[in-house]
Design a protein around this motif. Structure first.
Motif, PDB file in Angstrom:
ATOM      1  N   MET A 178      10.112  67.636  40.103  1.00 27.73           N
ATOM      2  CA  MET A 178      10.369  67.261  38.710  1.00 27.73           C
ATOM      3  C   MET A 178      11.007  68.414  37.951  1.00 27.73           C
ATOM      4  O   MET A 178      11.973  68.242  37.213  1.00 27.73           O
ATOM      5  CB  MET A 178       9.029  66.876  38.071  1.00 27.73           C
ATOM      6  CG  MET A 178       9.059  66.464  36.629  1.00 27.73           C
ATOM      7  SD  MET A 178       8.993  67.806  35.403  1.00 27.73           S
ATOM      8  CE  MET A 178       7.397  68.553  35.760  1.00 27.73           C
ATOM      9  N   LEU A 200       5.657  61.983  35.740  1.00 23.82           N
ATOM     10  CA  LEU A 200       6.629  63.018  35.373  1.00 23.82           C
ATOM     11  C   LEU A 200       7.862  62.968  36.266  1.00 23.82           C
ATOM     12  O   LEU A 200       8.993  63.118  35.803  1.00 23.82           O
ATOM     13  CB  LEU A 200       5.983  64.406  35.464  1.00 23.82           C
ATOM     14  CG  LEU A 200       5.137  64.839  34.284  1.00 23.82           C
ATOM     15  CD1 LEU A 200       4.363  66.107  34.629  1.00 23.82           C
ATOM     16  CD2 LEU A 200       5.996  65.093  33.040  1.00 23.82           C
ATOM     17  N   PHE A 201       7.626  62.767  37.556  1.00 27.51           N
ATOM     18  CA  PHE A 201       8.758  62.717  38.477  1.00 27.51           C
ATOM     19  C   PHE A 201       9.685  61.553  38.118  1.00 27.51           C
ATOM     20  O   PHE A 201      10.904  61.714  38.041  1.00 27.51           O
ATOM     21  CB  PHE A 201       8.261  62.600  39.921  1.00 27.51           C
ATOM     22  CG  PHE A 201       9.373  62.555  40.920  1.00 27.51           C
ATOM     23  CD1 PHE A 201      10.107  63.698  41.206  1.00 27.51           C
ATOM     24  CD2 PHE A 201       9.711  61.371  41.558  1.00 27.51           C
ATOM     25  CE1 PHE A 201      11.152  63.662  42.111  1.00 27.51           C
ATOM     26  CE2 PHE A 201      10.755  61.330  42.466  1.00 27.51           C
ATOM     27  CZ  PHE A 201      11.476  62.470  42.747  1.00 27.51           C
ATOM     28  N   ALA A 221      11.611  62.111  34.850  1.00 30.65           N
ATOM     29  CA  ALA A 221      12.741  63.039  34.929  1.00 30.65           C
ATOM     30  C   ALA A 221      14.047  62.307  35.234  1.00 30.65           C
ATOM     31  O   ALA A 221      15.127  62.825  34.954  1.00 30.65           O
ATOM     32  CB  ALA A 221      12.463  64.106  35.991  1.00 30.65           C
TER      33      ALA A 221
END
Lengths: 388, 388, 388
Positions: free
Chosen positions: C16, C81-82, C85
């Protein structure tokens, strides 16, 4: 053990990524140090180097260096990527020092030979398969963690050969006087230097090769700490020297002092105590301050100070492992000599041969106009009015 | 367990690396915000701060803060590196706010004291050995994950002291009117802000101190998510406010809004639910919009808005843990007060003493000429023609 | 197993972070490619996109895409979060191609819809909950590791719709002739391209989804290696073509060639052998060289070449998995078509509706003056004298 394999693969990928930040790092540093009219050409050269050297290493160099792609301790692809991240650096060191007058096509030809043959042969006899094993030239006893000699000196010996063949920039030395050519963009220089600094954590830390045991983790952390400390000391010493001598803080020289310290600690960052890098980096910075005017006196024109940062400190750093670590002086000196003679000699021959077919040196007119327009057909900052 | 030791070492090194990106982050942000004639001096100041503060912390500060280098949960070198990455930030906060008129040599002297003594003492009584333990001044109950008070307020209190001693830039306030001095390079401001943003993931995520259990991994991921969310909210709120009020999107203010949000979430990112940082960051951004003209009204000249971003939001963020987390209001307020009185008081005394010996303030003539030439002997962009 | 959970969480956070470097990456690339008078607006647009798209995804999009936040293999916050992104990238692709004439407020409205609805729906039917499961439109059989179709084509279809609605820049096409508008800052273009390149390691490597077994670690490393190789090949092929045709090395085209190669390998980097990406990336670069003048002939004005890099290579890369991997041609084509029809159709409708209420296109006068002053009230480089 699977967990060790996974961790060491992950760590190699982490370290590799940090090293790749050195690609924009070198590009920004050099783009900031040259004149505006040569900025695009410098950026193009850096882009070319990463692309061509890496592909040459993939297709030819890696096998030549290590004999085999097999790897039991981590993914073989991660092991390759980590090593691949190194190869362009040797050419970066060389190309930076001949910027503002060397043309991109012959540099590309040299990059192919460096990435496919010269650097891989140096790696072969130091970190790799070692075809010299058992011969009187065997230098595998040299302690050179992340390449004071293998990377920095190799690239800088090639640079010395290139400077001898290509000559100084037009108008740099005139009637024995040195014409000062100021850096054109200091923020880029600073950005580039710090990207290199961060990349060095991956370069040296990753060269430990494993993080998956308590001892390995300690060594990796110590290596990164020592790397950083030498950079700090290099910057500080140059700052003090310049301030005492001139009353001014020349940031390009101070950043080169930091880089000199970082080079100097590269051979033995894994074995030094935590205070030794203060001395090693300080001497590294001092050597930069001494060497830059020295090379200029010899009319070896090096716009980015690469000979001072990478050659002088590559040698100093390799010797430092015998002083502050427990390497044998003789093993270190032998490694410096064998690699030096080979890297300088072969680079000279290859550069000489290329130069016969596709001359490196841009004509005086082209240098006057700037390589950006001549080589790339564009300016770096076309909308900004420039002082002549 | 060895695996936990390895993972936590690796994670600390990862987090440390992200924080080091804040070195070019601060440098680019500030170089973009000041006038062209002061860019090199700002870059030199940032380079000096990283070098000098880090070395002072290595030689003196770290032992003072933590009492011992020993560490059982990860490599002691990694633990040091992670903490070392913080120290320069306090001085960065301070130096940015006095840029364009503070000289580098006295700033260097202050950096030594900050890195060796002032910041380590603050850490000692909050995250460290705590020599106040048991006394009525004990503030170790304050919840301050990554330093709303310990880092951001400490640096900004020193800045407030410095602004009081050094005064505003020449010509900034004239007959009660504020002269607007525009930022000179918006791409650098933007690049710097995002490098800081990314560095914050390491700053706050790494402050959890471990990733090697399921719970720790969850906390680290939550912390980074919350950190990011507050930055998003800070930027958005400032954007909306500026658009409604002026019909223009002032990017420097919006990026400062993001940074304000990032500061505000720093004390409690590990304990907030995932929606709280939207409010915390939004208020953080709002506070920046209010505080920037407020400090200007007080004629506290702060070219980069550091008081608004770091002091106001450092306080707000510390309090937010009592509102959105389960910290005690009193513990938070007591921490803010004790650190504030100490950091402001000692910084004021030290700055005052240094100023007597080596005055901070560049003369009006030097400010007119620009600190680049006066301090560093070079221009940042020597080839670009400039508007006067 | 806890260790796998910890490692996969850590790895997702690492990946990320690399992707977030693409935020300054896109910002610098585009700021360098546009004219000086539009630089601040471009930077503001990029800042807005990251903030608004990410928050929209947090509040609405992520649940829509995946149906649930639960995750057993890693921290659900890291998984979020990944994925978060990624979301801004689709709008980055779109906004870059309409820069120098599209206004920020309508772009913001579109960003909300893209981040909350359009992109999440595409993810839903490809990588996510798949509400089309069992229907004749089900495209979940498409092999698209990191989004040749899901990210790059989706963003670029939206761009095509936007170009059709907004039209070309003032003065770009005149009497059937194309006016060349040079990039204003080549170092920023280069820096941005390499930050994107590094971000791609996280983008593609992280999309493997796990690193915690020997097989997963091998796949991650192979994926990153293949990603890099395709970028190298793209740059080299464009360099050779341009040199043979024009005798000049146009660095902006060469960097776009690298990006084209990186897009092209994105769908199948996990399954290709290590030599296939040389061909895939080379064709990717070739397609950029062909497509850029082709779109210009159609008067589809795209200042950064995003249609060529992301649409053409998004399609080519998706097909390449059927040629060099073992995906079914039909599954890949069906995926391309379903996503293409949906992304283009819905984006067109949404852009059309927004355009009725808040017109996208800056007036000719505003374009002449530059969007920086009109939209942001400031210049990017106020102190540098500019050529008109």
């Amino acid at each position: 053990m699977d967990m060790a394999y996974v961790l060491d693969t992950f760590f190699a990928l982490f370290a590799m990524t940090l090293i790749i930040f050195m690609v924009p790092g070198f590009a920004m540093l050099e783009a900031g140090l040259v004149r505006t009219k040569n900025v695009t050409a410098v950026l193009m050269t850096n882009t070319m180097i990463y692309s061509v050297a890496s592909l040459a290493f993939l297709l030819v160099g890696y096998s030549l260096a290590f004999g085999s792609w097999e790897n039991d301790s981590m993914s073989k692809w991660a092991a390759f990527l980590f090593q691949m991240a190194f190869v362009g650096k040797t050419v970066n060191i060389m190309s930076g020092g001949v910027s503002e007058r060397a043309k991109i096509i012959p540099l590309t030809l040299f990059t192919i030979i460096m990435g496919a043959l010269i650097y891989p042969l140096v790696v072969n006899v130091t970190w790799g398969a070692n075809f010299l094993e058992g011969s009187w030239l065997d230098i595998s006893a040299m302690h050179d963690l992340a390449g004071c000699t293998v990377i920095h000196s190799t690239g800088a010996w090639a640079l010395l050969a290139a400077i001898l063949i290509i000559g100084p920039r037009r108008g740099r030395y005139k009637n024995g006087k040195i014409r000062v050519i100021p850096a054109s963009n200091i923020p880029l220089v600073t950005l580039g230097a710090f990207l290199l600094w961060i990349g060095w954590f991956g370069f040296n830390g990753g060269s430990v090769g494993s993080i998956s045991t308590k001892e390995a983790a300690d060594t990796v952390a110590l290596t990164i700490m020592n790397t950083n400390t030498a950079g700090l000391a290099g910057a500080i010493v140059v700052g003090i020297l310049l301030y005492l001598r001139y009353g001014k803080l020349d940031i390009t020289m101070i950043l080169n002092g930091a880089l000199g310290g970082l080079v100097a600690v590269t051979a033995g960052a894994d074995v030094f105590s935590i205070y030794a890098p203060i001395a090693i980096g300080a001497i590294g910075g001092l050597l930069v301050v001494i060497a830059v005017p020295f090379f200029d006196k010899l009319q070896l024109d090096d716009p980015v100070g690469a000979l001072s940062v990478h050659l002088i400190n590559g040698i100093w750093g390799t010797l430092a492992v015998a002083i502050f670590g427990d390497a044998s002086f003789w093993a270190q000196i032998k490694g410096i000599l064998v690699v030096g003679v080979f890297a300088f000699g072969v680079s000279y021959a290859v550069l000489y041969a290329i130069n016969k077919v596709v001359p490196f040196r841009a004509s005086d007119d082209d240098q006057l106009e700037g390589l950006d327009y001549v080589e790339c057909g564009m300016e770096a900052y076309p909308e900004f009015k420039q002082n002549i």
